[in-house]
Design a protein around this motif. Structure first.
Motif, mmCIF file in Angstrom:
data_model
loop_
_atom_site.group_PDB
_atom_site.id
_atom_site.type_symbol
_atom_site.label_atom_id
_atom_site.label_comp_id
_atom_site.label_asym_id
_atom_site.label_seq_id
_atom_site.Cartn_x
_atom_site.Cartn_y
_atom_site.Cartn_z
ATOM 1 N N ALA A 1 0.818 -1.216 0.000
ATOM 2 C CA ALA A 1 0.000 0.000 0.000
ATOM 3 C C ALA A 1 0.845 1.257 0.000
ATOM 4 N N ASN A 2 2.114 1.159 0.387
ATOM 5 C CA ASN A 2 2.958 2.345 0.465
ATOM 6 C C ASN A 2 4.306 2.113 -0.220
ATOM 7 N N ARG A 3 4.273 1.362 -1.323
ATOM 8 C CA ARG A 3 5.461 1.163 -2.145
ATOM 9 C C ARG A 3 5.034 1.172 -3.610
ATOM 10 N N TYR A 4 5.994 1.458 -4.500
ATOM 11 C CA TYR A 4 5.738 1.264 -5.925
ATOM 12 C C TYR A 4 6.124 -0.166 -6.241
ATOM 13 N N ASP A 5 5.138 -0.969 -6.637
ATOM 14 C CA ASP A 5 5.370 -2.385 -6.897
ATOM 15 C C ASP A 5 5.611 -2.592 -8.382
ATOM 16 N N ILE A 6 6.873 -2.875 -8.739
ATOM 17 C CA ILE A 6 7.236 -3.188 -10.122
ATOM 18 C C ILE A 6 6.922 -4.657 -10.369
ATOM 19 N N VAL A 7 6.161 -4.934 -11.419
ATOM 20 C CA VAL A 7 5.831 -6.309 -11.794
ATOM 21 C C VAL A 7 6.497 -6.617 -13.131
ATOM 22 N N ILE A 8 7.208 -7.755 -13.190
ATOM 23 C CA ILE A 8 7.965 -8.142 -14.374
ATOM 24 C C ILE A 8 7.412 -9.462 -14.913
ATOM 25 N N LEU A 9 7.073 -9.488 -16.188
ATOM 26 C CA LEU A 9 6.536 -10.664 -16.854
ATOM 27 C C LEU A 9 7.568 -11.255 -17.807
ATOM 28 N N ALA A 10 7.374 -12.532 -18.136
ATOM 29 C CA ALA A 10 8.267 -13.249 -19.052
ATOM 30 C C ALA A 10 7.497 -13.655 -20.296
ATOM 31 N N TYR B 1 7.517 9.435 -5.462
ATOM 32 C CA TYR B 1 6.591 9.748 -4.373
ATOM 33 C C TYR B 1 5.124 9.580 -4.757
ATOM 34 N N THR B 2 4.836 9.269 -6.008
ATOM 35 C CA THR B 2 3.431 9.212 -6.401
ATOM 36 C C THR B 2 2.688 8.051 -5.759
ATOM 37 N N ASN B 3 3.392 7.006 -5.348
ATOM 38 C CA ASN B 3 2.757 5.878 -4.669
ATOM 39 C C ASN B 3 3.279 5.681 -3.251
ATOM 40 N N VAL B 4 4.143 6.571 -2.795
ATOM 41 C CA VAL B 4 4.800 6.383 -1.497
ATOM 42 C C VAL B 4 4.644 7.633 -0.650
ATOM 43 N N ILE C 1 5.796 9.399 5.344
ATOM 44 C CA ILE C 1 5.318 9.327 6.731
ATOM 45 C C ILE C 1 4.642 7.969 6.890
ATOM 46 N N GLU C 2 5.404 6.989 7.272
ATOM 47 C CA GLU C 2 4.887 5.614 7.326
ATOM 48 C C GLU C 2 4.516 5.242 8.759
ATOM 49 N N SER C 3 3.482 4.432 8.879
ATOM 50 C CA SER C 3 3.016 3.895 10.167
ATOM 51 C C SER C 3 2.810 4.984 11.220
ATOM 52 N N PRO C 4 2.023 6.015 10.902
ATOM 53 C CA PRO C 4 1.767 7.038 11.923
ATOM 54 C C PRO C 4 1.016 6.445 13.104
ATOM 55 N N GLN C 5 1.418 6.838 14.298
ATOM 56 C CA GLN C 5 0.794 6.378 15.536
ATOM 57 C C GLN C 5 0.407 7.583 16.393
ATOM 58 N N PRO C 6 -0.780 7.544 17.007
ATOM 59 C CA PRO C 6 -1.803 6.496 16.940
ATOM 60 C C PRO C 6 -2.353 6.339 15.519
#
Length: 754
Positions: free
Chosen positions: A168-177, A398-401, A404-409
């Motif tokens: 949810a807070n990373r850019y996930d690169i997907v690679i196909l073959a 930064y478009t997918n990230v 400020i990760e895991s803000p508490q509370p």
């Protein structure tokens, strides 16, 4: 009697579809079609929270989420930048090594909201919206079901090569073959690893590596290589995505044709951002970029793929100056690294630094377009990306990230008793120089640090705001630095000291049955953790999909808890019954929620739930009984809600009573659901009630499914009486040929209030 009853019911029946009772955080849709009409051809539910798709510029379309009143409450951009949208041209259009595809095939994420009644997909043409699709909630749910059912038995192999954090807070690169047969799987992984080393050896990917996850999806082809239609004789091979050279008439443009299958395979990965990488197992030089970043796997493959990824990820232009004749006279390019302005004001903040200047020749033209440097990876392989390209890609990181990760509370608003301190914190993802500011009600209270302690002694009662601002001070960005500034806000309610109800213990007998309809005893302890006395409250018992039980989980039962002094506890053993109407599949937690109806103002509203572990699988009801129970939707519910006992309805303007009827051994049977004033005999007063002007019941006629389930809505009209009235919901059963066979095995009590 049967005929008279059916005649009456036929005039009064109101059978409505079942209320949807699950709500994941994200829906991943596969949208396919053309410039005139699109449809949702597949859908997958994701547990990750929704994040909006990246804006690559280009043609605009929107997916609008509409509620039951037809009002738009959310919209998501549908990226059409890689499609040429010329209905008369069914072939791809190629500029250099960038592809514009003829048909729309796109993965897009939308929020999976309970409010969604339908989707409207619209294109914006010359400023005017044109609807190209309408998708109902039922169609969305059906797409999810049919997509899951259609998954092949030999599903593609998914491998995560780089895991730096939650999808949810990373850019996930997907690679196909493509063009790799089954025995080539190790070669494919080697190609992936080689390219990752190349990409993350370049700025800005080197500095921002922890912003990315990398996954591969391997679906073996029947043959190696790619099509080459202009060989003599032509070469055609059987591959899963049908990669081919000569795309759009350009020999080196290697691209895939079966983009629909490629999207479906990419959806097997933990997450996908809409732009997908493909390696083709062919030694002939080639590559192209559009929706997919495609490269051959020969000696220069890593540089080719990094170049193509610059197109698909960052929207960068080709900087080479061949392919088009004459002088460019078009509008200002949207690409960061190309301009039609001979002063190159677009990158004025960089001019004079490390060779950055204004060099004519770019985007396939020798004249009329300028680039930032004499050379760059977007112009020639083996060269580093120039400062302007690095700057653009840094902002794209930064478009997918959110740094400020895991803000508490985690929950907001935060209730704090005046005089007590409250700590706020987060994890910082900025890789280099960073500025952090903490503000309370728009006033800076602290500079620096990933935690802040709010002192509340002198604060006024009521609502306040705590904001943390994180600014990436990277030297890689000079223009639009505000795009590297992120904030997170907590709403804080400062209250007088208050009680704090929590569940301190919940236990069940060993071997507790999870069979539908099974009854069991549960012992629960509710405690007031505050020194302030708590008034009488209600503890609710739930079934949840995770160890975090909340008011949004299935409601099984509730019971009254007496007033508790500071530190006092109440322990009760209650009998619960599992729902007859289990939904399909699942592993479940049993839990309890203190102050389940939120009737007590507490110092902490976020610590009420407690779950029993380990989770247990459930078994559907298969017996011969005919059971009816309430299915009560509540705002924000994600797992639905069941309630087996009393339900209180305010019937001023009429209400809809949502029911679930289950009878596995009575498929395709007729069911009449009626609200009556009697709990003793069905016919006690039904006909007299029918004759009054404001009846206390409204009959519903429906037919069970092939699995013996029916989800009717029983509409209760308003009534005149000022008293609280007690009524009962009954079911009358008939065979498929309308022969009366009896009443249901249980009756529901209702309290109707004006």
């Amino acid at each position: 009697m049967r005929l008279s009853l059916l005649c009456t019911i036929s005039l009064l029946a109101c059978v409505l579809p079942a209320q949807r009772t699950t709500d994941a955080k994200t829906l991943l849709l596969l949208v396919e079609g053309d410039a005139q009409r699109v449809s949702v051809t597949a859908a997958w539910r994701r547990d990750a929270r929704f994040t909006a798709a990246r804006d690559h510029g280009g043609p605009v379309a929107w997916i609008k989420l509409l509620d039951t009143d037809g009002q738009v409450f959310e919209r998501v951009r549908l990226d059409l930048a890689t499609f040429h949208l010329d209905a008369k041209n069914t072939n791809p259009v190629v500029f250099g090594d960038q592809v514009r595809e003829p048909g729309i095939v796109r993965l897009v994420k939308i929020p999976d909201s309970l409010r969604t009644a339908s989707l409207a997909i619209v294109r914006v043409i010359d400023g005017v919206e044109r609807r190209v699709a309408t998708v109902s909630r039922q169609q969305l749910d059906r797409a999810v079901t049919t997509t899951a059912a259609a998954q092949p038995t030999g599903a593609p192999v998914v491998k995560t090569h780089l895991s730096n954090g939650p999808t949810a807070n990373r850019y996930d690169i997907v690679i196909l073959a493509d063009g790799y047969i089954a025995v080539d799987q190790a070669r494919f992984y080697s190609d992936v690893t080689g390219w990752m080393s190349n990409l993350f050896g370049k700025e800005p990917f080197k500095s921002y590596k922890k912003f990315f996850n990398v996954h591969s999806v391997f679906n073996a082809s029947n043959q190696r290589g790619a099509d080459n239609p202009r060989l003599s004789p032509p070469k055609f091979v059987d591959t899963v995505y049908d990669a081919a050279y000569w795309t759009g008439g350009t020999e080196r443009c290697l691209y895939i044709k079966n983009t629909s299958q490629a999207h479906r395979d990419a959806a097997f990965a933990p997450d996908v951002e809409g732009r997908i990488v493909v390696f083709v197992n062919d030694p002939k030089y080639g590559g192209c970029a559009g929706t997919f970043s495609v490269s051959y796997n020969g000696s220069s493959a890593n540089e080719v793929q990094s170049h193509e990824f610059g197109h698909s990820f960052g929207g960068l232009a080709d900087e080479y100056d061949y392919g088009r004749s004459g002088t460019y006279t078009g509008p200002e390019p949207s690409n960061a690294n190309a301009t039609a302005d001979s002063t190159c004001a677009k990158w004025s903040l960089w001019k004079g630094y490390n060779g950055v200047g204004c060099f004519e020749g770019c985007r396939y033209y020798k004249k009329g377009l300028w680039r930032p440097k004499t050379n760059c990876l977007m112009r020639a392989l083996g060269i580093q990306l120039c400062e302007i390209c690095v700057e653009e890609l840094t902002k794209d990181c930064y478009t997918n990230v959110n740094p400020i990760e895991s803000p508490q509370p985690a929950a907001s608003p935060v209730r704090v008793e005046r005089g007590k301190p409250q700590v706020f914190s987060f994890s910082n993802l900025v890789p280099g120089s960073v500025r952090v500011r903490w503000l309370v009600d728009n006033q800076v209270k602290q500079t620096g640090g990933t935690s802040f302690t709010l002192q509340t002694t002198a604060m006024a009662l009521g609502r306040h705001a705590v904001l943390v601002e994180v600014s990436d001070l990277s030297a890689l960005v000079r223009k639009d630095k505000q795009k590297l500034v992120h904030t997170h806000t907590w709403t804080v309610d400062i209250i007088d000291p208050a009680p704090d109800l929590v569940i301190t213990a919940i236990s069940t007998p060993s071997g507790m049955a999870w069979q539908a309809g099974a009854q069991q005893s549960v012992t629960i302890t509710t405690r007031n953790a505050s020194s302030i006395a708590a008034p009488a409250s209600v503890t609710t018992i739930h079934l949840g999909l995770s160890s975090t039980v909340s008011r949004k989980s299935y409601l099984l039962w509730f019971y009254d808890v007496p007033a508790l002094g500071g530190g006092q506890s109440d322990t009760q053993t209650v009998k619960i019954q599992m729902p007859w109407c289990w939904m399909d599949g699942g592993t479940w937690y049993l839990g309890a929620f203190a102050d389940g109806y939120a009737g007590v103002v507490e110092a902490n509203e976020n610590n009420n739930g407690r779950a029993v572990t380990p989770p247990r699988p459930r078994a559907r009801y298969t017996g011969a009984g005919r059971h009816i129970e309430f299915m009560i939707p509540r705002a924000g519910a994600t797992d639905g809600a069941y309630h087996h006992g009393r339900a209180t309805w305010e019937a001023r303007n009429g209400v809809a009573e949502l029911l679930c009827i289950t009878a596995p051994r009575y498929p395709l049977h007729w069911v009449v659901t009626i609200m009556s004033a009697s709990d003793k005999a069905f016919a006690y007063d039904i006909w007299s009630q029918l004759s009054i002007s404001a009846p206390l019941f409204w009959p519903v006629l429906g037919k069970t499914s092939g699995g013996g389930r029916l989800d009717p809505v029983l509409f209760v009209p308003g009534f005149v009486s000022s008293a609280t009235l007690t009524s009962y919901t009954w079911t009358l059963w008939m065979t498929p040929s309308s022969q009366f066979i009896g009443f249901g095995d249980n009756t529901l009590q209702n309290e109707l209030r004006k």
